[in-house]
Write a protein that holds these residues in place. Structure first.
Motif, mmCIF file in Angstrom:
data_model
loop_
_atom_site.group_PDB
_atom_site.id
_atom_site.type_symbol
_atom_site.label_atom_id
_atom_site.label_comp_id
_atom_site.label_asym_id
_atom_site.label_seq_id
_atom_site.Cartn_x
_atom_site.Cartn_y
_atom_site.Cartn_z
ATOM 1 N N PRO A 1 -16.218 -5.542 -63.509
ATOM 2 C CA PRO A 1 -16.240 -5.079 -64.904
ATOM 3 C C PRO A 1 -16.126 -3.559 -65.036
ATOM 4 C CG PRO A 1 -17.883 -6.788 -64.589
ATOM 5 C CD PRO A 1 -17.364 -6.430 -63.220
ATOM 6 N N GLN A 2 -16.723 -2.816 -64.106
ATOM 7 C CA GLN A 2 -16.591 -1.357 -64.164
ATOM 8 C C GLN A 2 -15.149 -0.934 -63.945
ATOM 9 O OE1 GLN A 2 -19.570 -0.499 -61.131
ATOM 10 N NE2 GLN A 2 -20.862 0.537 -62.645
ATOM 11 N N LEU B 1 -11.898 0.428 -67.275
ATOM 12 C CA LEU B 1 -11.035 1.587 -67.471
ATOM 13 C C LEU B 1 -9.734 1.230 -68.190
ATOM 14 C CD1 LEU B 1 -11.336 3.439 -64.022
ATOM 15 C CD2 LEU B 1 -12.515 3.974 -66.174
ATOM 16 N N ALA B 2 -9.433 -0.070 -68.289
ATOM 17 C CA ALA B 2 -8.159 -0.505 -68.862
ATOM 18 C C ALA B 2 -8.380 -1.300 -70.147
ATOM 19 C CB ALA B 2 -7.395 -1.363 -67.857
ATOM 20 N N ASP B 3 -7.336 -1.326 -70.963
ATOM 21 C CA ASP B 3 -7.370 -2.154 -72.174
ATOM 22 C C ASP B 3 -7.022 -3.600 -71.848
ATOM 23 O OD1 ASP B 3 -7.788 -0.054 -74.332
ATOM 24 O OD2 ASP B 3 -6.003 0.744 -73.336
ATOM 25 N N SER B 4 -6.133 -3.787 -70.870
ATOM 26 C CA SER B 4 -5.779 -5.135 -70.434
ATOM 27 C C SER B 4 -5.634 -5.140 -68.917
ATOM 28 C CB SER B 4 -4.477 -5.610 -71.093
ATOM 29 O OG SER B 4 -3.387 -4.781 -70.746
ATOM 30 N N VAL B 5 -5.936 -6.285 -68.327
ATOM 31 C CA VAL B 5 -5.898 -6.424 -66.870
ATOM 32 C C VAL B 5 -5.218 -7.742 -66.516
ATOM 33 C CG1 VAL B 5 -7.249 -6.566 -64.749
ATOM 34 C CG2 VAL B 5 -8.039 -5.116 -66.627
ATOM 35 N N TYR B 6 -4.179 -7.644 -65.693
ATOM 36 C CA TYR B 6 -3.528 -8.842 -65.161
ATOM 37 C C TYR B 6 -4.060 -9.106 -63.767
ATOM 38 C CZ TYR B 6 0.104 -10.553 -61.907
ATOM 39 O OH TYR B 6 0.774 -11.151 -60.885
ATOM 40 N N VAL B 7 -4.387 -10.358 -63.475
ATOM 41 C CA VAL B 7 -4.836 -10.754 -62.147
ATOM 42 C C VAL B 7 -4.060 -11.987 -61.700
ATOM 43 C CG1 VAL B 7 -7.170 -9.789 -62.284
ATOM 44 C CG2 VAL B 7 -6.726 -12.105 -63.159
ATOM 45 N N SER B 8 -3.926 -12.123 -60.386
ATOM 46 C CA SER B 8 -3.229 -13.260 -59.788
ATOM 47 C C SER B 8 -4.239 -14.201 -59.147
ATOM 48 C CB SER B 8 -2.234 -12.775 -58.730
ATOM 49 O OG SER B 8 -1.696 -13.857 -58.007
ATOM 50 N N PHE B 9 -3.873 -15.470 -59.082
ATOM 51 C CA PHE B 9 -4.749 -16.455 -58.450
ATOM 52 C C PHE B 9 -4.264 -16.903 -57.078
ATOM 53 C CE2 PHE B 9 -5.479 -17.274 -63.075
ATOM 54 C CZ PHE B 9 -6.741 -16.720 -63.105
#
Length: 381
Positions: free
Chosen positions: A203-204, A208-216
């Motif tokens: 979360p920290q 810092l970002a407005d949106s975050v993309y993550v891969s599974f």
């Protein structure tokens, strides 16, 4: 044409050889589908009494809530592919800011591995604050004369060697972008393992970002899938565009199950993998001392992945790997790509669960053997 066909055959031969290796160091595990399905069923017990999803409900919604919670964001949207997720997120920020310029990096996934989808399908325009093989700094952003609506940061920057800035530099560059009225988007296909480098919680980091993309699938072992987390109103827009892009799929529970299993099983182990990558890199460096032109980068890996550079062709290295497997059963590195210089190549090294089973001396000895074979043209001396 014949040379290319021969090269393709060698790549195929290498994949086949790796399947037969009795011990592997780097790369995804190679197991038959029956074994993978049995493992998935065993690991998915908490969800097996539920029902399939339909157009984004059920397990998909469960995964979205889980990701939002892990990243400390209000909401998240699941996507079948990261390429779709990235371009939808960027176009939504462009619509909100009224600015179609994206500040990114020439080595970013957006530019090198997504067929310029953000540009060709959404009409956005890219600007590069720096050409250096690193993430941009606040000073770099100030050199961009044209206003930009979104700053996209790939964490880590894979094609520069899986590199990350330090925490203060990252915080400064995001603050500099906000000063210019831009939104911050993290291309976090490998964000899960980046938190250890910064010594911060997810979360920290995501904060810092407005949106975050993550891969599974890149680090968690899922078969496919991605998510974008951010504000509720933004995620609602993502889901509208997801449908328009063909991502509102009837049922996605097989891929979603593998993602949920990955979050339970692999996510807690990533700090251990990051630590082991440093051990592997040091063992590689010890072997490299006997072979001029061989080096690891970064010397101290930022995540559980780094690059090994060698003064031999990719073809020679593939042949050497195959020979080593045939003679010893050891499958050290499964992929090789040509370097920029003639007769040079690199491998992307991933320290996962398999790497934890190796002692440093074993790693050094195995790499020495592999490089000796390469020096002899791919065969054993």
């Amino acid at each position: 044409m014949e040379d290319q066909l021969a090269e393709n055959d060698l790549v195929t031969d290498l994949r086949t050889a790796m399947r037969g290796a009795t011990r592997r160091l780097s790369g995804a595990p190679v197991t038959p589908l029956r074994e993978q399905l049995a493992d998935l069923v065993a690991q998915s017990e908490p969800w097996l009494d539920g029902y399939p999803d339909f157009y984004g409900d059920g397990l998909v919604a469960t995964l979205e809530r889980r990701v939002a919670e892990l990243l400390g964001k209000p909401d998240a949207a699941y996507f079948p592919t990261g390429t779709m997720a990235q371009q939808v997120a960027l176009r939504c920020w462009a619509a909100e800011t009224g600015n179609d310029v994206v500040a990114t990096h020439p080595l970013s996934h957006l530019e090198l591995h997504e067929r310029h989808a953000y540009r060709d399908l959404t009409g956005l325009r890219g600007r590069w604050p720096t050409l250096e093989p690193r993430l941009p700094t606040a000073a770099d952003l100030r050199t961009v004369a044209e206003p930009f609506g979104t700053l996209s940061l790939e964490l880590p920057l894979r094609d520069a060697g899986f590199v990350l800035p330090d925490w203060d530099t990252l915080a400064e560059v995001t603050a500099a972008a906000r000063e210019r009225g831009a939104r911050i988007h993290f291309d976090g296909a490998r964000l899960w393992e980046s938190a250890a480098h910064f010594d911060r919680t997810l979360p920290q980091l995501a904060g810092l970002a407005d949106s975050v993309y993550v891969s599974f699938y890149k680090s968690l072992g899922g078969v496919s899938g991605a998510a974008v987390a951010g504000p509720e109103s933004f995620v609602a827009q993502l889901k509208e565009w997801r449908h328009r892009y063909g991502g509102q799929i009837y049922q996605q529970w097989p891929a979603v199950l593998t993602a949920l299993v990955g979050l339970d099983r692999e996510l807690p182990r990533l700090p251990e993998y990051v630590a082991q990558a440093k051990t592997v890199a040091a063992a590689f460096a010890e072997a490299a001392a006997d072979f001029p032109g061989v080096h690891v980068y970064p010397e101290l890996p930022h995540t559980h992945q780094f690059r090994l550079w060698v003064p031999f062709s990719a073809r020679t290295m593939r042949a050497a790997v195959i020979g080593q497997i045939e003679d010893t059963g050891l499958g050290l590195l499964d992929r090789w790509a040509p370097g920029q210089a003639p007769d040079s190549a690199f491998s992307e090294v991933t320290a996962g669960a398999a790497a934890l089973e190796w002692e440093p001396a074993e790693i050094t000895a195995a790499l020495r053997d592999l490089l000796t074979r390469a020096r002899s043209g791919g065969s054993k001396d």
